[in-house]
Design a protein around this motif. Structure first.
Motif, mmCIF file in Angstrom:
data_model
loop_
_atom_site.group_PDB
_atom_site.id
_atom_site.type_symbol
_atom_site.label_atom_id
_atom_site.label_comp_id
_atom_site.label_asym_id
_atom_site.label_seq_id
_atom_site.Cartn_x
_atom_site.Cartn_y
_atom_site.Cartn_z
ATOM 1 N N SER A 268 0.855 -1.223 0.040
ATOM 2 C CA SER A 268 -0.226 0.024 -0.006
ATOM 3 C C SER A 268 0.593 1.204 -0.065
ATOM 4 C CB SER A 268 -0.943 -0.078 1.165
ATOM 5 O OG SER A 268 -1.918 -0.990 1.219
ATOM 6 N N ALA A 269 1.895 1.259 0.788
ATOM 7 C CA ALA A 269 2.985 2.481 0.744
ATOM 8 C C ALA A 269 3.635 2.680 -0.659
ATOM 9 C CB ALA A 269 3.902 2.358 1.881
ATOM 10 N N ILE A 270 4.046 1.366 -1.196
ATOM 11 C CA ILE A 270 4.465 1.447 -2.668
ATOM 12 C C ILE A 270 3.166 2.219 -3.537
ATOM 13 C CG2 ILE A 270 5.282 0.371 -4.646
ATOM 14 C CD1 ILE A 270 6.582 -1.742 -2.655
ATOM 15 N N SER A 271 2.048 1.686 -3.372
ATOM 16 C CA SER A 271 1.074 2.312 -4.213
ATOM 17 C C SER A 271 0.871 3.875 -4.162
ATOM 18 C CB SER A 271 -0.171 1.499 -4.001
ATOM 19 O OG SER A 271 -0.330 0.341 -4.411
ATOM 20 N N LEU A 272 0.746 4.189 -2.744
ATOM 21 C CA LEU A 272 0.777 5.694 -2.723
ATOM 22 C C LEU A 272 2.126 6.372 -2.994
ATOM 23 C CD1 LEU A 272 -0.795 5.595 0.947
ATOM 24 C CD2 LEU A 272 -2.111 6.329 -1.093
ATOM 25 N N SER A 273 3.173 5.768 -2.922
ATOM 26 C CA SER A 273 4.273 6.605 -3.387
ATOM 27 C C SER A 273 4.497 6.835 -4.757
ATOM 28 C CB SER A 273 5.698 5.701 -2.703
ATOM 29 O OG SER A 273 5.595 4.535 -3.292
ATOM 30 N N THR A 274 3.904 5.769 -5.373
ATOM 31 C CA THR A 274 3.991 5.853 -6.902
ATOM 32 C C THR A 274 2.788 6.350 -7.790
ATOM 33 O OG1 THR A 274 3.405 3.571 -7.297
ATOM 34 C CG2 THR A 274 5.529 4.054 -7.137
ATOM 35 N N SER A 275 1.874 6.723 -7.048
ATOM 36 C CA SER A 275 0.599 7.324 -7.594
ATOM 37 C C SER A 275 0.816 8.601 -8.173
ATOM 38 C CB SER A 275 -0.409 7.462 -6.400
ATOM 39 O OG SER A 275 -1.746 8.048 -6.718
ATOM 40 N N LYS A 276 0.192 8.409 -9.487
ATOM 41 C CA LYS A 276 -0.019 9.671 -10.268
ATOM 42 C C LYS A 276 -1.170 10.670 -10.333
ATOM 43 C CE LYS A 276 3.873 8.524 -13.013
ATOM 44 N NZ LYS A 276 4.095 7.323 -12.268
ATOM 45 N N SER A 277 -1.760 10.241 -9.258
ATOM 46 C CA SER A 277 -3.298 10.987 -8.984
ATOM 47 C C SER A 277 -2.936 11.575 -7.419
ATOM 48 C CB SER A 277 -4.496 10.357 -9.091
ATOM 49 O OG SER A 277 -4.445 8.985 -8.608
ATOM 50 N N ILE A 278 -2.923 10.695 -6.671
ATOM 51 C CA ILE A 278 -2.746 11.472 -4.910
ATOM 52 C C ILE A 278 -1.237 11.872 -4.905
ATOM 53 C CG2 ILE A 278 -3.064 10.659 -2.852
ATOM 54 C CD1 ILE A 278 -4.657 8.251 -3.612
ATOM 55 N N THR A 279 -1.328 13.031 -5.204
ATOM 56 C CA THR A 279 0.158 13.680 -5.133
ATOM 57 C C THR A 279 -0.076 14.953 -4.427
ATOM 58 O OG1 THR A 279 -0.451 14.895 -7.344
ATOM 59 C CG2 THR A 279 0.678 12.751 -7.517
ATOM 60 N N ARG A 280 -1.061 15.382 -3.902
ATOM 61 C CA ARG A 280 -1.156 16.578 -3.025
ATOM 62 C C ARG A 280 -1.484 16.678 -1.729
ATOM 63 N NH1 ARG A 280 -5.024 19.671 -7.579
ATOM 64 N NH2 ARG A 280 -3.743 19.083 -9.682
ATOM 65 N N LEU A 281 -1.186 15.494 -1.228
ATOM 66 C CA LEU A 281 -1.455 15.301 0.263
ATOM 67 C C LEU A 281 -0.817 16.247 1.144
ATOM 68 C CD1 LEU A 281 -1.846 11.377 0.544
ATOM 69 C CD2 LEU A 281 -3.605 12.983 0.452
ATOM 70 N N ARG A 282 -1.283 16.899 2.063
ATOM 71 C CA ARG A 282 -0.868 17.538 3.245
ATOM 72 C C ARG A 282 -0.954 16.806 4.476
ATOM 73 N NH1 ARG A 282 0.660 22.558 1.906
ATOM 74 N NH2 ARG A 282 -0.147 23.389 0.099
ATOM 75 N N THR A 283 -1.826 15.727 4.662
ATOM 76 C CA THR A 283 -2.003 14.971 5.797
ATOM 77 C C THR A 283 -2.313 13.529 5.428
ATOM 78 O OG1 THR A 283 -2.868 16.834 7.275
ATOM 79 C CG2 THR A 283 -3.422 14.618 7.763
ATOM 80 N N LEU A 284 -1.525 12.797 5.901
ATOM 81 C CA LEU A 284 -1.541 11.292 5.581
ATOM 82 C C LEU A 284 -1.449 10.517 6.851
ATOM 83 C CD1 LEU A 284 -1.690 8.999 3.813
ATOM 84 C CD2 LEU A 284 0.814 8.964 3.677
ATOM 85 N N ASP A 285 -2.465 9.748 7.264
ATOM 86 C CA ASP A 285 -2.616 9.067 8.487
ATOM 87 C C ASP A 285 -2.817 7.653 8.336
ATOM 88 O OD1 ASP A 285 -3.209 8.159 11.057
ATOM 89 O OD2 ASP A 285 -4.442 9.825 11.634
#
Length: 450
Positions: A268-285
């Protein structure tokens, strides 16, 4: 002249309740709970009778209310009926009816209320509302300004969600809380079928037994094109659910993503780290998952972290290597709040954080519970020139001992702290006195030792 008007208002208030209530305590209670400007009435936890609600509904002195809190007052449909029929609340912008005994019939009365045209926030959490109640409310014609709706801890189920989402009321909302409403994957599939809810910016879908199947369908839709805050705690999304999200264009405007306890792993961490759409996060929990050090390394190495200000990776078995990855990442330079509770980061992890030249903007650092930080790790933090921006430091349930407490008490670098928690660290009176009598930590407002 202002004083004279206040006296007149008070006299009007007293005369009304003396004339219309048989309960002399109600008048005293409302006077006590009414704000000085008569704009807010907070009756949280005050047990009232049906006749009391009728008296409140008829109270013309309360016409100027902007906020009314009737949480935990014993309100049921019989009590809500006169309130809903009253025009006394025509100025209300915020109404809370949470933690009562409201059922579908009560929602029928509320939906017919003509006096809630200015209402912006409605809290119906923790009642007995079902799918029919959600449908009835969705047909309300006089809540044209409602923006925020809290339906959490009711039993709306998929049909209730379908009625709400596919309605004028649903399309005008900017924020909706659907936590623990029994919607399941079927509810997500219903949501995926409705026209885009373009105004929704925040939604809480926690505790709904959601799996990757429902998320995959939702992620392929365009129902939330402007969503900024998504909360998904305590579901069963797993890595496949996160992969679907990471691939979805619908989530490209997200700035806050909260996913506790969803069975997430390194993938899941890899999916988020390579995502081309979820790129503007200011808060991740992502608290209480299983990312491990490898998952943290993937996140820390991702350019998707560049705007991150708040990061919670507690209870993810990241160890000292995970802490080191964060400490060495230039992508984490914007972090203001970091939580790594229950991660066994040890003294080595604490020292890495202290020595980090990129985490210099940290204002809040949470390292509580089973991180096994001793005096050696605290010494590194107390002497660090990189942690001088810290205002909040939580070290509860570690093993810092008196020696660690003394390091903290004498730390010039941590003199800006406003909040310090060292409870559960086996301090003796010596360590406690050092902190309580510190001449360095003069900005401390709260010190928690026990």
């Amino acid at each position: 002249m202002a004083e004279a008007k206040d006296i007149d208002d008070s006299l009007e208030f007293l005369r009304h309740f003396e004339k219309y209530t048989e309960n002399p305590d109600l008048a005293s209670l409302i006077r006590e709970k009414l704000s000085l400007d008569k704009k807010s009435l907070d009756l949280l936890g005050c047990q009232l009778k049906e006749d009391d609600f009728k008296t409140i509904a008829e109270a013309s002195p309360l016409k100027s209310l902007l906020l009314l809190n009737l949480e935990q007052t014993g309100l049921n449909s019989a009590g809500l009926q006169p309130l809903s029929a009253s025009d006394c609340f025509s100025n209300l912008s915020n109404l809370s009816l949470a933690n009562n005994n409201l059922d579908d019939e009560a929602l029928f009365f509320l939906s017919k209320c003509k006096a809630l045209k200015l209402l912006k926030e409605l809290n119906l959490s923790s009642n007995e509302i079902g799918a029919l109640g959600a449908k009835v409310l969705s047909l309300a014609e006089d809540m044209g300004n409602l923006e925020s709706l809290n339906f959490s801890y009711n039993r709306l189920e998929p049909l209730g969600i379908k009625s709400l989402a596919d309605s004028r009321l649903g399309r005008q909302l900017s924020e909706i809380n659907l936590r623990d409403t029994g919607i399941g994957d079927e509810g997500l599939k219903f949501l995926a079928q409705v026209p885009p809810l373009e105004k929704i910016m925040k939604i809480d879908l926690s505790d709904n037994s959601l799996t990757h199947e429902g998320m995959e369908v939702l992620a392929r839709s365009e129902v939330f094109p402007n969503l900024k805050v998504l909360i998904l705690n305590n579901n069963h999304l797993g890595d496949d659910g996160i992969y679907a999200m990471a691939e979805s264009r619908m989530f490209e405007n997200l700035d806050t993503l909260v996913i506790h306890n969803n069975g997430l792993t390194t993938d899941s961490a890899i999916s988020l780290s390579t995502s081309k759409s979820i790129t503007r996060l200011r808060t991740l929990d992502l608290n209480n998952n299983d990312l491990r050090a490898e998952g943290v390394e993937a996140l820390a190495g991702s350019n998707n972290m560049k705007d991150m200000e708040t990061l919670d990776l507690g209870e993810n078995k990241i160890g000292q290597d995970g802490a080191k990855a964060l400490a060495q990442s230039p992508n984490c330079s914007g972090l203001k709040s970091l939580r790594l509770n229950n991660n066994n980061i040890s003294d080595q992890g604490a020292m890495a954080l202290a020595q980090s030249s990129t985490l210099t903007r940290l204002e809040s650092l949470y390292l509580e519970n089973e991180n096994w930080i001793h005096a050696q790790g605290i010494k590194a933090m107390a002497e660090s020139e990189n942690l001088t921006s810290l205002r909040r430091l939580v070290l509860a349930l570690n093993v810092i001992g008196d020696e660690g407490a003394i390091y903290l008490a004498n730390s010039q670098q941590l003199s800006g702290l406003h909040f310090l928690n060292v409870a559960g660290n086996k301090l003796s009176p010596k360590g406690e006195d050092a902190l309580q009598k510190s001449t360095v930590l003069t900005n401390l407002e709260i010190l928690e030792i026990v």
